[in-house]
Design an enzyme around this catalytic site. Sequence first.
Site, short mmCIF file in Angstrom:
data_model
loop_
_atom_site.label_atom_id
_atom_site.label_comp_id
_atom_site.label_asym_id
_atom_site.label_seq_id
_atom_site.Cartn_x
_atom_site.Cartn_y
_atom_site.Cartn_z
N THR A 96 53.14 49.39 50.12
CA THR A 96 52.92 48.16 50.90
C THR A 96 51.54 47.56 50.60
OG1 THR A 96 54.38 48.87 52.68
CG2 THR A 96 52.70 47.23 53.24
N SER B 110 60.61 42.32 50.43
CA SER B 110 59.99 43.44 51.12
C SER B 110 59.27 44.27 50.07
CB SER B 110 61.06 44.30 51.82
OG SER B 110 60.54 45.57 52.17
N THR B 111 58.26 44.99 50.51
CA THR B 111 57.64 45.95 49.58
C THR B 111 58.71 46.85 48.97
OG1 THR B 111 55.51 45.99 50.70
CG2 THR B 111 56.09 47.94 49.42
N ASN B 112 59.76 47.15 49.75
CA ASN B 112 60.73 48.15 49.34
C ASN B 112 61.65 47.70 48.22
OD1 ASN B 112 59.51 49.43 51.43
ND2 ASN B 112 61.24 49.33 52.83
N THR C 68 60.14 83.32 10.83
CA THR C 68 60.80 83.44 12.13
C THR C 68 60.11 84.56 12.89
OG1 THR C 68 62.46 84.97 11.23
CG2 THR C 68 63.01 82.62 11.26
N SER D 166 31.02 74.18 16.50
CA SER D 166 30.35 75.18 17.32
C SER D 166 28.87 74.85 17.43
CB SER D 166 30.52 76.57 16.71
OG SER D 166 29.76 77.52 17.42
N SER D 167 28.31 75.19 18.58
CA SER D 167 26.88 75.05 18.76
C SER D 167 26.13 76.29 18.28
CB SER D 167 26.57 74.82 20.25
OG SER D 167 27.01 75.94 21.01
#
Length: 477
Positions: free
Chosen positions: A106, A145-147, A192, A323-324
């Site tokens: 709404t 209507s909102t609906n 597999t 990577s740091s």
Amino acid sequence: MTATLAPTRIEHDLIGDRAVPAQAYWGVHTLRAVENFPITGQTVACAPDLINALAAIKWAAAEANRDLGLLDPARAEAIIAACREIREGTLHDQFVVDLIQGGAGTSTNMNANEVIANRALEILGHARGDYRHLHPNEHVNMGQSTNDVYPTALKLAAWTGLHRLAAAMAVLRGAFAEKAAEFADVLKMGRTQLQDAVPMTLGQEFGTYAVMLSEDEARLTEAAALICEINLGATAIGTGITAHPLYAAKVREALSRITGIPLITAPDLIEATQDCGAFVQLSGVLKRIAVKLSKTCNDLRLLSSGPRAGFNEINLPAMQAGSSIMPGKVNPVIPEVVNQVAYEVIGNDVTITMAAEAGQLQLNAFEPVIFYSLYRSVAHLTAACLTLEKNCIRGITANRDRLRDMVEQSIGLVTALNPYIGYQNATAVAQEALRSGRGVVEIVLERGLMARDQLEAVMRPEILARPHERLGMEPQA
């Protein structure tokens, strides 16, 4: 020093009077919704497809009500002009209600009514908030209507997003198909349960990813067809109360013309107003796409693992330092981000499922969170497909020598050679390869089971990786 107060106007609703910023196009109903629902920080303005859908509905309603003699032409034209401007991109910043809200949407509908009404008032030469001349509920929301407005808007917005997603999937599918052609002559071992199976080509592997996407594009098209059925004209619960008997047909016709979407009016508007099945179906398709995209990205990460201590069959483009602390490390960051989008979409599907299930009697009050979840799933999957195509798939290369070596070293190769050296010889070669760690090709040549030229003829992709008639060689004794 006295602060200068921004000018306001007074608006009234059933709860009382409130001061609204004079320059705002929204009004008192929107103001209360902003105060009531500080949930995500993402407003309707973050979903332009929804705003455009709402404007299209209000435009179509104004046309229908004008043609039915219920709305005078001057007001109708002002509403239509305001809606046209909104669909062209103006006033989107005035849609300030949070996407997740109570009230079954709404607040979003009222936000649209107020913005359109106030812009229409300006077009007619009146001040914002002077609703004596044109009212958000009486005129912009006439026969609605909102609906029926809100779920119809959700479907229009979803339709637009789905077509963007389908286009992005087609781009990604094309990239996989191009790699399939590029790698058509590259032999590798199929697996597999992560164990060596039989030879295939890298092109076949990448071609599979293209086919998977193609299948899901078809499923997406099917799901999109379901959301073309709308309940506009249902008003509150589907009985059509307050709407003209011809309104539903006229508004649907106008809305289809405005949006270009082949809409149909639901045959039972009461059922359509309470049923969220189309959203559940659509979310299920999005989950399917997410699952298969994630599986594909799992494969890409595994095939590129290493580079020294993993599969190292393909190289993903290096996009950033990994990577740091570990110099030289590069991570598969693009497949990783797509994996995370997939997990989000799967979670959104659970939210949509529960919200649809929780509907009660003639209305589902939880459509805002259904839309919020769907919209994020569609938008993020679209971005993920385009990111994967641009920043990963296009730049993949094959480690051809390593792939060939793994085929020649794999025990699984004996399955392909069985028709030429016989089952007993193949078994013996496999046992020797396992015991010694030597390659199958080396042992076959050493035992004289095949001549080198015969073995090379068999070791071609078109022989090892596809059904074929046996080459003119008799199995060895």
